[in-house]
Every structure is written in C-alpha cells, then in structure tokens.
Design an enzyme around this catalytic site. Structure first.
Site, PDB file in Angstrom:
ATOM      1  N   ARG A 164      66.916   7.216  26.880  1.00 15.50           N
ATOM      2  CA  ARG A 164      67.942   6.770  27.692  1.00 15.50           C
ATOM      3  C   ARG A 164      68.144   6.374  28.941  1.00 15.50           C
ATOM      4  NH1 ARG A 164      67.971   6.804  22.620  1.00 15.50           N
ATOM      5  NH2 ARG A 164      69.761   7.481  21.390  1.00 15.50           N
ATOM      6  N   SER A 238      76.569   9.246  20.483  1.00 14.87           N
ATOM      7  CA  SER A 238      76.262  10.628  20.994  1.00 14.87           C
ATOM      8  C   SER A 238      76.770  10.705  22.422  1.00 14.87           C
ATOM      9  CB  SER A 238      74.468  10.585  21.273  1.00 14.87           C
ATOM     10  OG  SER A 238      73.916  10.493  19.855  1.00 14.87           O
ATOM     11  N   GLU A 333      75.193  11.526  27.992  1.00 12.13           N
ATOM     12  CA  GLU A 333      74.791   9.941  27.784  1.00 12.13           C
ATOM     13  C   GLU A 333      75.891   8.828  28.141  1.00 12.13           C
ATOM     14  OE1 GLU A 333      72.776   8.556  23.947  1.00 12.13           O
ATOM     15  OE2 GLU A 333      73.846   6.977  24.221  1.00 12.13           O
TER      16      GLU A 333
HETATM   17  P1  FAD Z   1      79.152  -0.709  27.793  1.00 11.31           P
HETATM   18  O1  FAD Z   1      79.707   0.587  27.084  1.00 11.31           O
HETATM   19  O2  FAD Z   1      80.235  -2.057  27.800  1.00 11.31           O
HETATM   20  O3  FAD Z   1      78.679  -0.667  29.178  1.00 11.31           O
HETATM   21  C1  FAD Z   1      77.602   0.534  29.275  1.00 11.31           C
HETATM   22  C2  FAD Z   1      77.305   0.610  30.543  1.00 11.31           C
HETATM   23  O4  FAD Z   1      76.500  -0.491  30.678  1.00 11.31           O
HETATM   24  C3  FAD Z   1      78.285   0.471  31.805  1.00 11.31           C
HETATM   25  O5  FAD Z   1      77.802   1.227  32.667  1.00 11.31           O
HETATM   26  C4  FAD Z   1      78.334  -0.892  32.144  1.00 11.31           C
HETATM   27  O6  FAD Z   1      78.719  -1.038  33.538  1.00 11.31           O
HETATM   28  C5  FAD Z   1      76.951  -1.445  32.070  1.00 11.31           C
HETATM   29  N1  FAD Z   1      76.646  -2.802  31.492  1.00 11.31           N
HETATM   30  C6  FAD Z   1      77.147  -3.250  30.299  1.00 11.31           C
HETATM   31  N2  FAD Z   1      76.810  -4.534  30.059  1.00 11.31           N
HETATM   32  C7  FAD Z   1      76.082  -4.938  31.265  1.00 11.31           C
HETATM   33  C8  FAD Z   1      75.561  -6.257  31.994  1.00 11.31           C
HETATM   34  N3  FAD Z   1      75.372  -7.260  31.290  1.00 11.31           N
HETATM   35  N4  FAD Z   1      74.895  -6.050  33.043  1.00 11.31           N
HETATM   36  C9  FAD Z   1      74.915  -4.888  33.712  1.00 11.31           C
HETATM   37  N5  FAD Z   1      75.523  -3.564  33.581  1.00 11.31           N
HETATM   38  C10 FAD Z   1      76.246  -3.715  32.097  1.00 11.31           C
HETATM   39  N6  FAD Z   1      73.083   4.139  21.659  1.00 11.31           N
HETATM   40  C11 FAD Z   1      71.750   4.220  21.433  1.00 11.31           C
HETATM   41  O7  FAD Z   1      70.847   4.066  22.270  1.00 11.31           O
HETATM   42  N7  FAD Z   1      71.282   4.541  20.207  1.00 11.31           N
HETATM   43  C12 FAD Z   1      72.166   4.670  19.292  1.00 11.31           C
HETATM   44  O8  FAD Z   1      71.657   4.799  17.976  1.00 11.31           O
HETATM   45  C13 FAD Z   1      73.687   4.331  19.459  1.00 11.31           C
HETATM   46  N8  FAD Z   1      74.634   4.639  18.413  1.00 11.31           N
HETATM   47  C14 FAD Z   1      75.854   4.481  18.711  1.00 11.31           C
HETATM   48  C15 FAD Z   1      76.871   4.587  17.639  1.00 11.31           C
HETATM   49  C16 FAD Z   1      78.154   4.645  17.903  1.00 11.31           C
HETATM   50  C17 FAD Z   1      79.128   4.770  16.694  1.00 11.31           C
HETATM   51  C18 FAD Z   1      78.501   4.253  19.236  1.00 11.31           C
HETATM   52  C19 FAD Z   1      80.093   4.168  19.523  1.00 11.31           C
HETATM   53  C20 FAD Z   1      77.773   4.139  20.286  1.00 11.31           C
HETATM   54  C21 FAD Z   1      76.231   4.357  19.992  1.00 11.31           C
HETATM   55  N9  FAD Z   1      75.252   4.111  21.046  1.00 11.31           N
HETATM   56  C22 FAD Z   1      73.904   4.385  20.797  1.00 11.31           C
HETATM   57  C23 FAD Z   1      75.687   3.753  22.355  1.00 11.31           C
HETATM   58  C24 FAD Z   1      75.896   2.209  22.711  1.00 11.31           C
HETATM   59  O9  FAD Z   1      76.201   1.708  21.605  1.00 11.31           O
HETATM   60  C25 FAD Z   1      74.880   1.709  23.638  1.00 11.31           C
HETATM   61  O10 FAD Z   1      74.693   2.309  24.769  1.00 11.31           O
HETATM   62  C26 FAD Z   1      75.223   0.042  23.859  1.00 11.31           C
HETATM   63  O11 FAD Z   1      74.070  -0.303  24.343  1.00 11.31           O
HETATM   64  C27 FAD Z   1      76.409   0.214  24.676  1.00 11.31           C
HETATM   65  O12 FAD Z   1      76.453  -1.288  24.709  1.00 11.31           O
HETATM   66  P2  FAD Z   1      78.064  -2.017  25.491  1.00 11.31           P
HETATM   67  O13 FAD Z   1      77.963  -3.512  25.393  1.00 11.31           O
HETATM   68  O14 FAD Z   1      79.004  -1.350  24.759  1.00 11.31           O
HETATM   69  O15 FAD Z   1      77.985  -1.339  26.835  1.00 11.31           O
HETATM   70  N1  EPU Z   2      71.844  18.726  14.162  1.00  8.77           N
HETATM   71  C1  EPU Z   2      72.636  19.531  13.769  1.00  8.77           C
HETATM   72  N2  EPU Z   2      73.877  19.505  13.947  1.00  8.77           N
HETATM   73  C2  EPU Z   2      74.617  18.319  13.847  1.00  8.77           C
HETATM   74  C3  EPU Z   2      73.833  17.123  14.378  1.00  8.77           C
HETATM   75  C4  EPU Z   2      72.562  17.383  14.423  1.00  8.77           C
HETATM   76  O1  EPU Z   2      71.823  20.791  13.548  1.00  8.77           O
HETATM   77  O2  EPU Z   2      75.910  18.338  13.848  1.00  8.77           O
HETATM   78  C5  EPU Z   2      70.412  18.628  14.403  1.00  8.77           C
HETATM   79  C6  EPU Z   2      69.684  18.455  13.069  1.00  8.77           C
HETATM   80  O3  EPU Z   2      68.632  19.332  13.334  1.00  8.77           O
HETATM   81  C7  EPU Z   2      69.096  17.002  12.984  1.00  8.77           C
HETATM   82  C8  EPU Z   2      68.749  16.853  14.418  1.00  8.77           C
HETATM   83  O4  EPU Z   2      69.827  17.567  15.203  1.00  8.77           O
HETATM   84  O5  EPU Z   2      67.589  17.037  12.256  1.00  8.77           O
HETATM   85  C9  EPU Z   2      68.822  15.331  14.861  1.00  8.77           C
HETATM   86  O6  EPU Z   2      70.200  14.908  14.475  1.00  8.77           O
HETATM   87  P1  EPU Z   2      70.295  13.122  13.999  1.00  8.77           P
HETATM   88  O7  EPU Z   2      69.109  12.721  13.375  1.00  8.77           O
HETATM   89  O8  EPU Z   2      71.548  12.928  13.689  1.00  8.77           O
HETATM   90  O9  EPU Z   2      69.881  12.636  15.678  1.00  8.77           O
HETATM   91  P2  EPU Z   2      70.440  12.953  17.100  1.00  8.77           P
HETATM   92  O10 EPU Z   2      69.338  13.694  17.817  1.00  8.77           O
HETATM   93  O11 EPU Z   2      71.731  13.927  16.916  1.00  8.77           O
HETATM   94  C10 EPU Z   2      69.725  10.789  18.059  1.00  8.77           C
HETATM   95  C11 EPU Z   2      70.271   9.760  19.097  1.00  8.77           C
HETATM   96  C12 EPU Z   2      71.147   8.869  18.451  1.00  8.77           C
HETATM   97  C13 EPU Z   2      70.320   8.200  17.039  1.00  8.77           C
HETATM   98  C14 EPU Z   2      69.636   9.240  16.423  1.00  8.77           C
HETATM   99  C15 EPU Z   2      68.758   8.504  15.268  1.00  8.77           C
HETATM  100  C16 EPU Z   2      70.457  10.713  21.295  1.00  8.77           C
HETATM  101  C17 EPU Z   2      71.286  11.410  22.264  1.00  8.77           C
HETATM  102  N3  EPU Z   2      71.184  10.291  20.084  1.00  8.77           N
HETATM  103  O12 EPU Z   2      70.806  11.607  17.591  1.00  8.77           O
HETATM  104  O13 EPU Z   2      71.636   7.836  19.213  1.00  8.77           O
HETATM  105  O14 EPU Z   2      71.134   7.115  16.678  1.00  8.77           O
HETATM  106  O15 EPU Z   2      69.132  10.186  17.022  1.00  8.77           O
HETATM  107  O16 EPU Z   2      67.481   8.139  16.034  1.00  8.77           O
HETATM  108  O17 EPU Z   2      69.261  10.536  21.597  1.00  8.77           O
HETATM  109  C18 EPU Z   2      73.546   7.310  20.779  1.00  8.77           C
HETATM  110  O18 EPU Z   2      72.694   7.327  21.819  1.00  8.77           O
HETATM  111  O19 EPU Z   2      74.513   7.176  20.758  1.00  8.77           O
HETATM  112  C19 EPU Z   2      72.970   7.643  19.665  1.00  8.77           C
HETATM  113  C20 EPU Z   2      73.976   7.710  18.191  1.00  8.77           C
END
Ligand code: FAD
Ligand code: EPU
Length: 337
Positions: A164, A238, A333
């Site tokens: 991240r 997250s 994050e």
């Molecule tokens: P924004 O929210 O618009 O911007 C994020 C940051 O990047 C800000 O600081 C912004 O200024 C900067 N930025 C955006 N675009 C640019 C650009 N073109 N140039 C320079 N700076 C820029 N993230 C994960 O890593 N893994 C996941 O599994 C994951 N699951 C998610 C699930 C949900 C339901 C949600 C809501 C979010 C999740 N995220 C996850 C977080 C998010 O989707 C990612 O971080 C995504 O890359 C953000 O993209 P955005 O375009 O919305 O960025």
């Molecule tokens: N867990 C709990 N309770 C909860 C949630 C999680 O006990 O309410 C524990 C469980 O032990 C589970 C473990 O956490 O096995 C991991 O949970 P999960 O697989 O849901 O993944 P996470 O670590 O919570 C991360 C990323 C996600 C990504 C998933 C899948 C980060 C901060 N988050 O979540 O990314 O989608 O793994 O790879 O690393 C994001 O960055 O926004 C995001 C959604």
C-alpha cells in the site's frame, strides 16, 4: 477548460461525504491538465487530484482547485509470443480495464477484479488483493510534473512500491499527476489461488480446468460477500493498513491472545487489522450515521448523513481501543483531505 465554482464533492467520493470544492474541473487530456495547473498557479490556488474518490476522506471543504482526471484510452505498445505491454489512460475505470484484459485473454489482472477507482490512482498505493499487487504487472507510468509541466517516466524501481505504498505517497507526494500506466500482461496465465477463500469458491463450483475468468469470478464473489457496495453504503474499502509488528511482540501477544492470526510480513509479522478491531468490540457498531461494517471490521461506513469529521473521530476511537488492548498502532490507508 470549464471551471465550476462551489461544487459539492458528494458524487465524487465513495464515502458520500458532502464537502465542497471552491473550484472544480475535469481534464481529459494532458493539455487540459496543463491549462488547469497554469490557471491554479496564476491564482495561487492549491490543487487536489481526484480519480474515483474511493480512497479519500473529506474532512473539510477544499479551498482551491479540484482536478478530476479523465484521460482515456487503451493501446497495445508491444506484443510478442508470450507477453504484451499495454498503455492505459489514467482516467479509465480500474475494473473496466480488468474486464477488457479478461475479454482479450490477457492474464495478470484477474485477482484485482472489482477494485473501485481509476487506473491512474492504482500505482499510488500499489493496489493489491488476493495475493497480487499491481507492482507484479506494472511496466512503467507517465506523469506530469506539476511544477515544470514536463512529462516524466517512472519504471517500477523509481515508484518504490511497497505494501500500500509508493514514492508518490512520500518523497514525491503531491508533485505529479499520473497520466497513463503501462502494464506487462501475459498470454499464458500464472494462477495465484493460494488464498483459502479463492480455493473454497473454486472447490464449491467444482472447477477442474482453471481459467483467468474463473479466478476473476471467484474474487468478485468473495468481495461482494463481505465488502459493502459504495452505491449502497458509503465507504472507502479498508480504512487502515494491516500492521506489521516485530516477531517478539507477536509471540508475547500470542500468550494473551492465542487465536491472534499472523502472516510473514516485511520485517516482522503482519496482523489482520480487521481481527484486532473486531476483538476490540467494534464490529457492527454504529455511532449516529457512521459505523464499523458488520461483515468486515476493517471497513468504516457512512450510512448516509455521516460527516468526514465523524468518520475521522470514529477512526481515532478505533485506533485508541486497539492501542490500549494490543499495544498496536493502526495507520490509515485512506488519504485524509
Ligand atoms: P482517489 O480516491 O480519487 O485518490 C486516491 C489518492 O490518489 C488521492 O491522494 C489522490 O489525490 C491521488 N490520485 C488519484 N488519481 C491520481 C492521479 N492520476 N495522479 C496522481 N495522484 C492521483 N484498494 C486496494 O488496494 N485493494 C482493494 O482490495 C481495495 N478494495 C476496495 C474496496 C472498496 C469497496 C473501496 C471503496 C475501495 C477499495 N480500495 C482497495 C481502495 C481504492 O479502491 C484504491 O485505493 C483505488 O486505487 C483508488 O482509486 P481512485 O481513483 O478512487 O483514487
Ligand atoms: N478478520 C476478522 N474480522 C473481520 C475482518 C477480518 O477477524 O471483521 C480477519 C480474519 O482472520 C481474516 C483476516 O482478518 O482471515 C483477513 O481478512 P480479509 O481476507 O477480509 O482481508 P483484509 O486483510 O481485511 C486485505 C486488504 C483488502 C483486500 C483483501 C483481500 C488491506 C488493508 N486490506 O483485507 O484491500 O481486498 O485483503 O486481499 O490490506 C483495501 O485496501 O481497501 C482493501 C479492501
């Protein structure tokens, strides 16, 4: 270039927070970006770059110019027997790009299905899910230097990707606008299905000959089962990163909390923040119109009328509980604005 004034940012952030931008513009070319930057510079306005707004928390109105990046386009730059290098505009929607690659049978992005946001933001925090991070399929990116207005290229080493993390969140914070990202994809898949949950879904479906589409569908099914859809409940995925703690601290904590999960991390043991937050009693808790998601404790949610300040305050209370109970510091994050 069209500049709007006093615009609500509610439709532009997945938390659904109703804060305002003093000025707002959308840019769909490098020329428009340069024009917007020059205009802001001439007026001495600060700048906020926005993609899909899925990783930000707006805690106040933004005084200055918000630039929403909308540069589009997908282009194959190189192709040989086994690989391709594809350039994608920063404003393309991440999941649409993943689906496009899947249609073409280009492998490498399938584990990253259904992550919200834009392609341009994907290198910012080296997005990752289900055992894959974009650094593994990343070739290079082009970014506009906000100060010199020159275009610069960054390869993977220059981006300093980590969990991240990238250089754009640290040394080069707020200095560049990413305009396109190049990915190196494969014509033959290398499956990453080590995650228990993926294996469970594949087993349930009785899949024998695995395809990248199967992996994508499994990931989508898992994500939909626990992550709230921002169209229904405001959230930014997250809220915190999973912390890495020293092995010694992990062993000590295990004496008091024998079920504490842990995985090998960069220089220590990575502990799931969701587990810590759930054990601290926060899962499913609601304070007014904000709360901790009932199916995934790492996700803070806005039920409708919650404010950025309320989410921020909730996040601080969660951090304090986890600190008191486990002596572990949770770092956000999500980017606070
Ligand atoms: P924004 O929210 O618009 O911007 C994020 C940051 O990047 C800000 O600081 C912004 O200024 C900067 N930025 C955006 N675009 C640019 C650009 N073109 N140039 C320079 N700076 C820029 N993230 C994960 O890593 N893994 C996941 O599994 C994951 N699951 C998610 C699930 C949900 C339901 C949600 C809501 C979010 C999740 N995220 C996850 C977080 C998010 O989707 C990612 O971080 C995504 O890359 C953000 O993209 P955005 O375009 O919305 O960025
Ligand atoms: N867990 C709990 N309770 C909860 C949630 C999680 O006990 O309410 C524990 C469980 O032990 C589970 C473990 O956490 O096995 C991991 O949970 P999960 O697989 O849901 O993944 P996470 O670590 O919570 C991360 C990323 C996600 C990504 C998933 C899948 C980060 C901060 N988050 O979540 O990314 O989608 O793994 O790879 O690393 C994001 O960055 O926004 C995001 C959604």
């Amino acid at each position: 270039m069209k500049i709007q004034e006093n615009i609500s940012l509610k439709p532009f952030n997945t938390f659904g927070i109703d804060k305002k931008a003093q000025f707002f513009t959308k840019s769909s070319s490098v020329e428009e970006l340069k024009e917007a930057l020059s205009w802001a510079k001439s007026k001495n306005h600060s700048i906020l770059i926005l993609g899909g707004g899925s990783n930000i928390l707006l805690t106040k109105d933004f005084q200055g110019l918000v630039i929403k990046v909308e540069l589009k386009g997908i282009q194959v730059l190189l192709e040989d027997e086994n690989h391709l290098v594809v350039e994608v505009g920063a404003g393309e929607i991440w999941h649409d790009w993943v689906m496009y690659a899947l249609e073409k049978n280009w492998a490498g992005l399938e584990n990253l299905s259904l992550i919200p946001g834009t392609v341009g933001a994907s290198p910012m925090q080296n997005i990752g899910a289900y055992g894959v991070e974009i650094k593994e399929v990343f070739h290079s990116l082009t970014a506009l230097n906000k100060e010199t207005l020159e275009m610069e290229t960054f390869d993977s080493a220059a981006c300093k990707f980590g969990y991240r993390e990238s250089v754009f969140k640290h040394e080069l914070k707020d200095q560049y606008i990413i305009t396109s990202v190049r990915f190196r994809l494969s014509k033959t898949p290398h499956f990453h299905v080590e995650y228990g949950a993926i294996q469970d879904v594949l087993r349930e479906k009785g899949i024998e000959e695995l395809s990248i589409r199967d992996v994508s569908e499994a990931v989508i099914q898992i994500r939909q089962s626990k992550l709230p859809d921002p169209k229904e409940i405001g959230n930014a995925g997250s809220f915190f990163k999973n912390p890495t703690i020293p092995a010694g601290q992990f062993e000590k904590l295990k004496l008091d909390f024998p079920n504490l999960p842990g995985y090998p991390g960069e220089g220590g043991v990575k502990v799931p923040a969701g587990w810590l937050i759930e054990q601290a009693g926060w899962k499913g808790k609601r304070l007014g119109d904000v709360g901790v998601h009932a199916k995934q404790a790492l996700v803070l949610v806005n039920y409708g009328k919650g404010t950025g300040e309320e989410i921020k305050s909730l996040s601080e209370q969660v951090q304090a509980s986890v600190r008191t109970k486990f002596g572990i510091e949770l770092n956000p994050e999500v980017n606070f604005i």
